[in-house]
Every structure is written in structure tokens, then in C-alpha cells.
Design a protein around this motif. Structure first.
Motif, mmCIF file in Angstrom:
data_model
loop_
_atom_site.group_PDB
_atom_site.id
_atom_site.type_symbol
_atom_site.label_atom_id
_atom_site.label_comp_id
_atom_site.label_asym_id
_atom_site.label_seq_id
_atom_site.Cartn_x
_atom_site.Cartn_y
_atom_site.Cartn_z
ATOM 1 N N PHE A 111 0.466 5.235 -5.755
ATOM 2 C CA PHE A 111 -0.179 6.457 -5.260
ATOM 3 C C PHE A 111 -0.806 6.133 -3.874
ATOM 4 O O PHE A 111 -1.961 5.755 -3.552
ATOM 5 C CB PHE A 111 -1.587 6.736 -6.220
ATOM 6 N N PRO A 112 -0.268 6.988 -2.941
ATOM 7 C CA PRO A 112 -0.722 6.799 -1.402
ATOM 8 C C PRO A 112 -1.829 7.610 -1.103
ATOM 9 O O PRO A 112 -1.748 8.904 -1.157
ATOM 10 C CB PRO A 112 0.372 7.119 -0.558
ATOM 11 N N VAL A 113 -3.197 7.290 -1.193
ATOM 12 C CA VAL A 113 -4.315 7.937 -1.040
ATOM 13 C C VAL A 113 -5.147 7.632 0.122
ATOM 14 O O VAL A 113 -6.454 7.846 0.072
ATOM 15 C CB VAL A 113 -5.263 7.826 -2.293
ATOM 16 N N VAL A 142 -16.192 13.559 0.329
ATOM 17 C CA VAL A 142 -15.312 13.318 -0.839
ATOM 18 C C VAL A 142 -14.025 13.231 -0.518
ATOM 19 O O VAL A 142 -13.470 14.095 -0.129
ATOM 20 C CB VAL A 142 -15.947 14.504 -1.852
ATOM 21 N N PRO A 143 -13.444 12.087 -1.041
ATOM 22 C CA PRO A 143 -11.855 12.115 -0.900
ATOM 23 C C PRO A 143 -11.101 13.213 -1.422
ATOM 24 O O PRO A 143 -11.606 13.764 -2.560
ATOM 25 C CB PRO A 143 -11.523 10.994 -1.518
ATOM 26 N N ARG A 197 -11.256 2.294 3.501
ATOM 27 C CA ARG A 197 -12.622 2.170 3.541
ATOM 28 C C ARG A 197 -13.274 3.713 3.394
ATOM 29 O O ARG A 197 -14.395 3.564 2.682
ATOM 30 C CB ARG A 197 -13.376 1.539 4.762
ATOM 31 N N GLU A 198 -12.530 4.682 3.550
ATOM 32 C CA GLU A 198 -13.222 6.124 3.455
ATOM 33 C C GLU A 198 -13.005 6.667 2.101
ATOM 34 O O GLU A 198 -13.546 7.406 1.622
ATOM 35 C CB GLU A 198 -12.262 7.141 4.426
ATOM 36 N N LYS A 199 -12.036 5.810 1.229
ATOM 37 C CA LYS A 199 -11.674 6.290 -0.068
ATOM 38 C C LYS A 199 -12.105 5.450 -1.159
ATOM 39 O O LYS A 199 -11.741 5.460 -2.161
ATOM 40 C CB LYS A 199 -10.143 6.231 -0.101
ATOM 41 N N LEU A 200 -13.347 4.735 -0.893
ATOM 42 C CA LEU A 200 -13.835 3.707 -1.827
ATOM 43 C C LEU A 200 -14.429 4.419 -3.007
ATOM 44 O O LEU A 200 -14.195 3.999 -4.178
ATOM 45 C CB LEU A 200 -14.851 3.019 -1.349
ATOM 46 N N ALA A 201 -14.613 5.555 -3.173
ATOM 47 C CA ALA A 201 -15.039 6.407 -4.149
ATOM 48 C C ALA A 201 -14.040 6.543 -5.405
ATOM 49 O O ALA A 201 -14.411 6.734 -6.254
ATOM 50 C CB ALA A 201 -15.762 7.967 -3.804
ATOM 51 N N LEU A 202 -12.973 6.374 -4.853
ATOM 52 C CA LEU A 202 -11.636 6.416 -6.056
ATOM 53 C C LEU A 202 -11.988 5.344 -6.880
ATOM 54 O O LEU A 202 -11.682 5.338 -8.002
ATOM 55 C CB LEU A 202 -10.355 6.380 -5.196
ATOM 56 N N SER A 211 -5.519 -0.211 -13.329
ATOM 57 C CA SER A 211 -5.646 0.173 -11.783
ATOM 58 C C SER A 211 -5.711 -0.796 -10.928
ATOM 59 O O SER A 211 -6.403 -2.029 -11.367
ATOM 60 C CB SER A 211 -6.728 1.274 -11.863
ATOM 61 N N VAL A 212 -4.893 -0.690 -9.947
ATOM 62 C CA VAL A 212 -4.885 -1.792 -8.712
ATOM 63 C C VAL A 212 -5.442 -1.221 -7.542
ATOM 64 O O VAL A 212 -4.577 -0.055 -7.308
ATOM 65 C CB VAL A 212 -3.696 -2.699 -8.764
ATOM 66 N N PHE A 213 -6.203 -1.718 -6.720
ATOM 67 C CA PHE A 213 -6.610 -0.919 -5.348
ATOM 68 C C PHE A 213 -6.109 -1.901 -4.162
ATOM 69 O O PHE A 213 -6.527 -3.020 -4.167
ATOM 70 C CB PHE A 213 -8.108 -0.767 -5.284
ATOM 71 N N VAL A 214 -5.213 -1.344 -3.407
ATOM 72 C CA VAL A 214 -4.753 -1.918 -2.050
ATOM 73 C C VAL A 214 -5.059 -1.466 -0.848
ATOM 74 O O VAL A 214 -5.160 -0.391 -0.829
ATOM 75 C CB VAL A 214 -3.341 -2.052 -2.390
ATOM 76 N N LEU A 215 -5.524 -2.065 0.024
ATOM 77 C CA LEU A 215 -6.008 -1.433 1.314
ATOM 78 C C LEU A 215 -4.828 -1.143 2.363
ATOM 79 O O LEU A 215 -3.815 -2.107 2.394
ATOM 80 C CB LEU A 215 -7.002 -2.276 1.895
#
Ligand code: G1P
Length: 287
Positions: free
Chosen positions: A8-10, A24-25, A58-63, A99-103
Motif C-alpha cells: 500500500f503506497p501511502v 490526519v493522513p 514521517r507525516e503518516k505515522l498515525a497509520l 502489518s509491516v511499515f516501510v519508509l
């Protein structure tokens, strides 16, 4: 080729829904009572994906917070007897789904976002879902693509006819028809200049791709808008391997812009028993 991994490119800015998306993203803005992203997540899980990779910044850490367990909230809901609600929160991601979070540290494009996920993709077939695109179909679009890719081998993407005047906003596909809703892709052009699109069939944000697209992306020069474009990599892939485009009928809402988001909310509300009467009443008053 049934993908176990969904990307998911977010990391996108969400400039078309400012100022709502400032703090809020945009992926967490609600469509009815759940975040927009949740719809794409459920589509991926329904298609059999078990590892969900969110490519963010870094703007989307609320996810990250959204997918984390909220233990205190769950306990309080349970103590207040709201067991169903507590259970819903607990099962946001079902058992066995990770879930995996990648920067993605720099905004270098959709193809670059996919490359950022390559260490998690780890040589396996994978799905890409653009959550702005809320798609409703039966079977869900990603499941139909997965079945197609499994039956025929190769890559698959979802397409839909768009008006000629809008082709410059999309990846536009051309190819050889194999059936009423199926093409073998021969070309895909990202955001063609007005009047130059090879067809009116636009990619609508659902892809099933083989791992062989990763080395293609690694060597790809920047394309449209100076970005590493997934469409360019798919065009190169189509020379070596079959790529199919499926134009299964579906309801599509582009929730990255206000009109699409509003329309998704209205249509989905009309399908919810507890909301339908209230929405119809407002609409009737507006006539
Ligand atoms: C992206 C893709 C494009 C696709 C579109 C669908 O563009 O690059 O090929 O048609 O999503 O929404 P974006 O909307 O990110 O500019």
C-alpha cells in the motif's frame, strides 16, 4: 500466482483534500465509520494477502497507531459491556495477517514506493493497492485479478474506461483483446499528454505483479513528472512476460479528491439500513 504480500503506497501528500489531510493522513479520513484505507486492506485480505506492507513517511505515522492494538480502549469497551465493539477493534487485522511499515524517505514516485517494499516482497509475487481508489465489485477487484493471474500466469492490472479528456491523469493501457473484459497489455503510458493516449483504458490502482518487476524498477529512469513510474516498469515487463488488463465492471470512487470521497460516502450510506432513511430525507429536501 496468488500474492501473499500486498503493498500500500501511502506516502502521498493528499494535497487535494487540504486542510483536512494536514494533520490526519488522507488514508485515515473516514468513509462512513471507517478509514478509507480499511476498504483496500479488506480487499487485500479477501484476495488472500497475509502480509500488508504500508510504504509511508514521517507525516503518516498515525497509520501505525491505527493498526496497533488499543488495549486500554478495548478493556474499557469490554468493561462497559460493549463487547462487539471491543471485538471489532481487536480484529481490525484478522489472525494471521501482519502489518509491516516501510519508509519512503523521498517522494520519488509510485515505482519508487514499490521498490522501498522490495525487502519485504522478498522475491514473491505481490499485489499493489492504491487506497485512494475505493472499488466495489463482486467478486472484489483484487480477488478477480488474483484469479486471473493464477489461471493464466503473469501480471494483471485493473482498468476502466475514462473520458478522453481525463486520460492525462492516469496510466493508459493498450493491448490485444482476449475477451469482452480482458486485454493482453502491449503498452502502458503514464499520464499521456492530451490527445496522445493510446486508448481510454485507465489503470485504477490494483495490480498483481511478479517479483521480476523489481530489477526492472531498479534500473528505471524517472518518467512522467520526473518520478519513477510503476507504469513504465509494467510496460517493460510486458515485453518479457504476459501482462493482462481486466476491465471487470465495478463502482469506483476516487477518494483522493473531494467529489469522489463525498460520492463514496453517499452511496455507501444509502446501503446502510440505519443511515438510508436520513440520507434520503436530506436528498429529497434538496430537490
Ligand atoms: C497512479 C498511477 C496511475 C494510475 C492512477 C490511478 O497515479 O501512477 O498509473 O492510473 O494512480 O488512480 P496518481 O493518481 O498517483 O497520480
Amino acid at each position: 500466482m496468488r500474492p501473499e504480500v500486498a503493498v500500500f503506497p501511502v506516502a502521498g501528500l493528499g494535497t487535494r483534500i487540504l486542510p483536512a489531510s494536514k494533520a490526519v493522513p488522507k488514508e485515515l479520513l473516514p468513509v462512513l465509520d471507517r478509514p478509507l484505507l480499511q476498504y483496500a486492506v479488506e480487499e487485500a485480505i479477501a484476495a488472500g494477502c497475509r502480509t500488508l506492507v504500508f510504504v509511508l513517511n514521517r507525516e503518516k505515522l498515525a497509520l501505525v497507531d491505527y493498526f496497533d492494538r488499543a488495549l486500554l480502549l478495548e478493556q474499557r469497551l469490554a468493561a462497559a459491556g460493549k463487547l462487539a465493539l471491543a471485538e471489532d477493534l481487536r480484529r481490525l487485522l484478522p489472525e494471521g495477517v501482519h502489518s509491516v511499515f516501510v519508509l519512503q524517505a523521498e517522494p520519488l514516485g509510485l515505482g519508487h514506493a514499490v521498490l522501498c517494499a522490495a525487502p519485504v516482497i522478498a522475491g514473491r509475487p505481490f499485489a499493489v493497492l492504491l487506497p485512494d481508489e475505493l472499488l466495489i465489485a463482486d467478486p472484489p477487484v483484487l480477488s478477480a485479478l488474483a484469479a486471473l493471474a493464477e489461471a493464466r500466469g503473469g501480471a494483471a492490472l485493473a482498468v476502466m474506461e475514462v473520458p478522453e479528456a481525463e486520460t492525462s491523469r492516469y496510466g493508459i493501457v493498450a493491448g490485444a483483446p482476449l475477451g469482452p473484459e480482458l486485454l493482453r497489455v502491449q503498452a502502458i503510458v503514464e499520464k499521456p499528454a492530451p490527445g496522445t493516449a493510446p486508448s481510454r483504458l485507465a489503470a485504477i490502482g490494483r495490480y498483481i505483479l511478479p517479483p521480476s518487476i523489481i530489477p526492472i524498477l531498479e534500473k528505471l529512469p524517472p518518467g512522467a513528472q520526473g518520478e519513477i513510474q510503476l507504469s513504465d516498469a509494467i510496460a517493460a515487463l510486458a515485453i518479457a512476460e504476459p501482462v493482462y488488463a481486466l476491465s471487470q465492471p465495478c463502482e469506483r470512487y476516487d477518494c483522493g479528491q473531494l467529489a469522489g470521497w463525498l460520492s463514496a460516502n453517499l452511496h455507501l450510506a444509502l446501503r446502510r439500513e440505519e443511515l438510508k432513511a436520513a440520507v434520503l430525507e436530506v436528498l429529497a429536501r434538496l430537490r
